[in-house]
Design a protein around this motif. Structure first.
Motif, mmCIF file in Angstrom:
data_model
loop_
_atom_site.group_PDB
_atom_site.id
_atom_site.type_symbol
_atom_site.label_atom_id
_atom_site.label_comp_id
_atom_site.label_asym_id
_atom_site.label_seq_id
_atom_site.Cartn_x
_atom_site.Cartn_y
_atom_site.Cartn_z
ATOM 1 N N PHE A 197 -18.518 17.471 10.538
ATOM 2 C CA PHE A 197 -17.312 16.607 10.603
ATOM 3 C C PHE A 197 -16.915 15.518 9.602
ATOM 4 C CE2 PHE A 197 -13.925 14.971 13.744
ATOM 5 C CZ PHE A 197 -12.848 15.533 13.085
ATOM 6 N N GLN A 198 -17.866 14.469 9.594
ATOM 7 C CA GLN A 198 -17.717 13.290 8.823
ATOM 8 C C GLN A 198 -16.602 12.727 8.749
ATOM 9 O OE1 GLN A 198 -20.658 12.110 7.080
ATOM 10 N NE2 GLN A 198 -21.767 13.721 7.852
ATOM 11 N N ALA A 199 -15.977 12.321 9.952
ATOM 12 C CA ALA A 199 -14.726 11.734 10.103
ATOM 13 C C ALA A 199 -14.541 10.635 11.192
ATOM 14 C CB ALA A 199 -13.910 12.907 10.784
ATOM 15 N N CYS A 200 -13.575 10.048 11.216
ATOM 16 C CA CYS A 200 -13.179 8.912 12.061
ATOM 17 C C CYS A 200 -11.718 8.689 12.420
ATOM 18 C CB CYS A 200 -13.696 7.425 11.509
ATOM 19 S SG CYS A 200 -13.129 7.064 9.920
ATOM 20 N N HIS A 201 -11.494 7.780 13.270
ATOM 21 C CA HIS A 201 -10.296 7.237 13.753
ATOM 22 C C HIS A 201 -9.992 5.893 13.134
ATOM 23 C CE1 HIS A 201 -10.404 10.675 16.507
ATOM 24 N NE2 HIS A 201 -8.961 10.682 16.265
ATOM 25 N N CYS A 244 -8.860 -4.250 11.147
ATOM 26 C CA CYS A 244 -9.058 -2.594 11.098
ATOM 27 C C CYS A 244 -10.221 -1.996 11.672
ATOM 28 C CB CYS A 244 -8.658 -2.288 9.789
ATOM 29 S SG CYS A 244 -9.802 -2.894 8.314
ATOM 30 N N ASN A 245 -10.151 -1.047 12.402
ATOM 31 C CA ASN A 245 -11.323 -0.602 12.732
ATOM 32 C C ASN A 245 -11.244 0.930 12.553
ATOM 33 O OD1 ASN A 245 -11.940 -2.792 14.478
ATOM 34 N ND2 ASN A 245 -9.740 -2.608 15.152
ATOM 35 N N PHE A 246 -12.446 1.335 12.223
ATOM 36 C CA PHE A 246 -12.802 2.841 12.036
ATOM 37 C C PHE A 246 -13.715 3.339 13.129
ATOM 38 C CE2 PHE A 246 -11.715 0.820 8.140
ATOM 39 C CZ PHE A 246 -10.902 1.877 7.344
ATOM 40 N N THR A 247 -13.412 3.809 14.209
ATOM 41 C CA THR A 247 -14.098 4.131 15.328
ATOM 42 C C THR A 247 -14.309 5.762 15.396
ATOM 43 O OG1 THR A 247 -11.879 4.351 16.665
ATOM 44 C CG2 THR A 247 -13.013 2.402 16.450
ATOM 45 N N ASN A 248 -14.859 6.061 16.287
ATOM 46 C CA ASN A 248 -15.364 7.363 16.712
ATOM 47 C C ASN A 248 -15.822 8.197 15.727
ATOM 48 O OD1 ASN A 248 -14.182 6.876 19.351
ATOM 49 N ND2 ASN A 248 -12.137 7.429 18.495
ATOM 50 N N VAL A 297 -15.207 2.686 3.341
ATOM 51 C CA VAL A 297 -15.574 4.004 4.190
ATOM 52 C C VAL A 297 -15.969 5.303 3.355
ATOM 53 C CG1 VAL A 297 -14.675 5.372 6.423
ATOM 54 C CG2 VAL A 297 -14.561 2.925 6.307
ATOM 55 N N PHE A 298 -14.860 5.660 2.710
ATOM 56 C CA PHE A 298 -15.357 6.658 1.861
ATOM 57 C C PHE A 298 -16.529 6.784 0.887
ATOM 58 C CE2 PHE A 298 -10.609 8.536 2.057
ATOM 59 C CZ PHE A 298 -11.106 9.156 3.238
ATOM 60 N N ASP A 299 -16.614 5.461 0.187
ATOM 61 C CA ASP A 299 -17.558 5.546 -0.924
ATOM 62 C C ASP A 299 -19.089 4.985 -0.345
ATOM 63 O OD1 ASP A 299 -15.668 6.091 -2.634
ATOM 64 O OD2 ASP A 299 -15.206 4.088 -3.341
ATOM 65 N N MET A 357 -8.543 9.855 10.171
ATOM 66 C CA MET A 357 -7.393 10.057 11.159
ATOM 67 C C MET A 357 -6.830 8.929 11.758
ATOM 68 S SD MET A 357 -9.291 13.402 12.930
ATOM 69 C CE MET A 357 -10.807 12.213 13.331
ATOM 70 N N ALA A 358 -5.653 8.784 11.561
ATOM 71 C CA ALA A 358 -4.732 7.650 11.928
ATOM 72 C C ALA A 358 -3.504 8.272 12.690
ATOM 73 C CB ALA A 358 -4.338 6.917 10.813
#
Length: 192
Positions: free
Chosen positions: A102-106, A92-96, A132-134, A142-143
């Protein structure tokens, strides 16, 4: 700009049946085996791959880049390891990762075909998303998935991702421009 530092990345996240470990070069052999074993299974959902993608040196280079991205804070690349055998059974990959307002990723993920339907990816992603959240402090994940990818749709729904729309001709997947359903999950924990 805030970034993830190596002291924030976990040594491993343990779930009931898996260990999620940060990607690094020492898993070259295991990742190569996983990639080759699941080549046909993953092909419909990924870009076209040259034969060199499956070579040992190419796998090692990708893992080195993933480790570098983990360290610099632009991504969190985790490998799903079966504790008993030590084999890679998914990722699993949380990228970008984007900071500031923004504080976000894909999110991207894959699981070995032979292990589908056992709830392993839900188990892994539940723990990884909490991390990732904590620990990383992101607000939004985003997925996106192809409309015909029913397994991903069902998994994201179980994880409480919400549909946000349809992106036409969004990514070049398996050699063609493919539509994708856009979803996201918002961190419901109030800011500290």
């Amino acid at each position: 700009m805030t970034s993830v530092h190596t002291d924030v990345l976990p040594g491993a996240i343990s779930t009931v049946r898996l260990k999620l470990v940060p990607a690094c070069e020492r898993f070259t052999h295991e990742l190569r085996e996983y990639t080759i074993e699941n080549r046909a299974h993953l092909q419909p959902w990924e870009p076209l791959r040259a034969e060199s993608f499956y070579e040992t040196e190419s796998v090692r280079q990708r893992l080195c880049l993933m480790a570098q991205n983990n360290k610099s804070g632009v991504a969190v690349h985790l490998l799903l390891i079966a504790p008993v055998t030590g084999e890679i059974v998914g990722d699993c990959n949380f990228t970008n990762i984007v900071r500031g307002p923004f504080q976000a990723c894909h999110l991207g993920f894959s699981l070995a075909k032979r292990l589908e339907g056992q709830g392993l990816m839900r188990e892994a992603l539940s723990s990884a998303i909490s991390y990732v959240f904590d620990s990383i402090g992101l607000h939004r994940i985003m997925a996106n998935y192809r409309p015909e990818n029913v397994r991903s749709e069902q998994l994201l729904k179980r994880l409480e991702f919400e549909k946000e729309g349809l992106a036409r001709s969004y990514l070049r997947i398996n050699g063609v421009w493919a539509d994708h359903v856009l979803t996201s999950l918002i961190n419901r924990i109030p800011e500290r």
